[in-house]
Motif scaffolding. Sequence first.
Motif, PDB file in Angstrom:
ATOM      1  N   GLU A   1      -7.100  35.643  19.499  1.00 47.95           N
ATOM      2  CA  GLU A   1      -7.934  35.659  20.868  1.00 47.95           C
ATOM      3  C   GLU A   1      -8.651  36.783  21.306  1.00 47.95           C
ATOM      4  O   GLU A   1      -7.493  38.333  21.127  1.00 47.95           O
ATOM      5  CB  GLU A   1      -7.310  35.885  21.839  1.00 47.95           C
TER       6      GLU A   1
ATOM      7  N   GLU B   1     -19.803  31.063  25.096  1.00 49.96           N
ATOM      8  CA  GLU B   1     -19.344  29.788  23.928  1.00 49.96           C
ATOM      9  C   GLU B   1     -19.356  31.009  23.059  1.00 49.96           C
ATOM     10  O   GLU B   1     -20.972  31.862  23.114  1.00 49.96           O
ATOM     11  CB  GLU B   1     -19.876  28.717  24.643  1.00 49.96           C
TER      12      GLU B   1
ATOM     13  N   LEU C   1     -10.258  34.397  24.305  1.00 56.21           N
ATOM     14  CA  LEU C   1     -11.037  33.551  23.712  1.00 56.21           C
ATOM     15  C   LEU C   1     -11.258  34.134  22.429  1.00 56.21           C
ATOM     16  O   LEU C   1     -11.284  35.255  22.369  1.00 56.21           O
ATOM     17  CB  LEU C   1     -12.920  33.796  24.797  1.00 56.21           C
ATOM     18  N   LYS C   2     -11.331  32.950  21.472  1.00 59.01           N
ATOM     19  CA  LYS C   2     -11.249  33.204  20.638  1.00 59.01           C
ATOM     20  C   LYS C   2     -12.834  33.327  19.307  1.00 59.01           C
ATOM     21  O   LYS C   2     -13.554  32.549  19.952  1.00 59.01           O
ATOM     22  CB  LYS C   2     -10.051  31.842  19.317  1.00 59.01           C
TER      23      LYS C   2
ATOM     24  N   SER D   1     -15.913  28.127  20.179  1.00 62.59           N
ATOM     25  CA  SER D   1     -14.482  28.858  20.792  1.00 62.59           C
ATOM     26  C   SER D   1     -15.485  28.107  22.107  1.00 62.59           C
ATOM     27  O   SER D   1     -17.071  28.571  22.026  1.00 62.59           O
ATOM     28  CB  SER D   1     -14.461  29.817  20.772  1.00 62.59           C
TER      29      SER D   1
END
Length: 287
Positions: A240, A167, A140-141, A146
């Motif tokens: 990431e 999220e 996840l960024k 994102s």
Amino acid sequence: MALCSSSFAGEIPEEPVITVSPYNWSTQSVRMGDPSKKRQLDLELKVTMKAAEESGWKIACCGVGEGGLKLADSEGSSCPGMECCYDDSPSLLEGLEKGKTITLSTESWLPSADAKWMEVSGKIPFFICRASFMSESVSLKMEEGSSVPLVLRNAGSDGGDVDAVLEVVPYKVIGSQGFVSLRLFAPSKIGFLGANVESEDGAVLPVDGPSEYVPGEVDHPGRKYCWIMNFREEDIKEGEWKVAVKYADELKEIMVPVQARFGLFGVMENRNIQQEENGDEKARHDK
């Protein structure tokens, strides 16, 4: 002090026991009073109880807001409405150990002038576990917008899998310091215990403060529960991150009966509630 025990089908594990006992109460000003009125309610009343684990079972989360707690005084006056909050974040008063507390707060009610005590009674649903589990890592960024789906195996109270979503929400600025919030949304209650966030080179991203639970369905229909983790913007590197969620394995729900009395003149009385074999509750005064 309140006790609750529960057993499950098949091989009976160690009996889970959660105790809830009186801690303290306080008032604080919330607005200016009207001098034309004899008793303007310009005080917020807070009543705090402590929850403790008396067996190998641990508290994963608490549904205090979903319980049927009542607050009344010795004169028969009852509080018409109050906010309920469960907090297991580290407390300076507890030597930075996790202090599990349940706080009831209200601005709409104060004990009667002649009252000698006030009492909290009812039941609280606790979700307990004996072990924790770490989910698989997802990439996840850590930037606004994102998101990534995440399956939490056996995380539901029924033992089933839970389809969650991670999220990243817009960062907030407190003073001159920026933060990034990572939110975990789930359609059902889970025992969220934290998350591990690592960069590609293995650096761990420290969480700024304790994790926070908030209702999630307002902004995201179908995602009823939400947990928030905040990170300092200055700690976040580009690229990431690998995120894994820690949660309770084999979550169980028990109902804990509570009957805690608070003296209004420095006297406190505990009342033990024991579960009898037929399920009825029996109160006993501690002297």
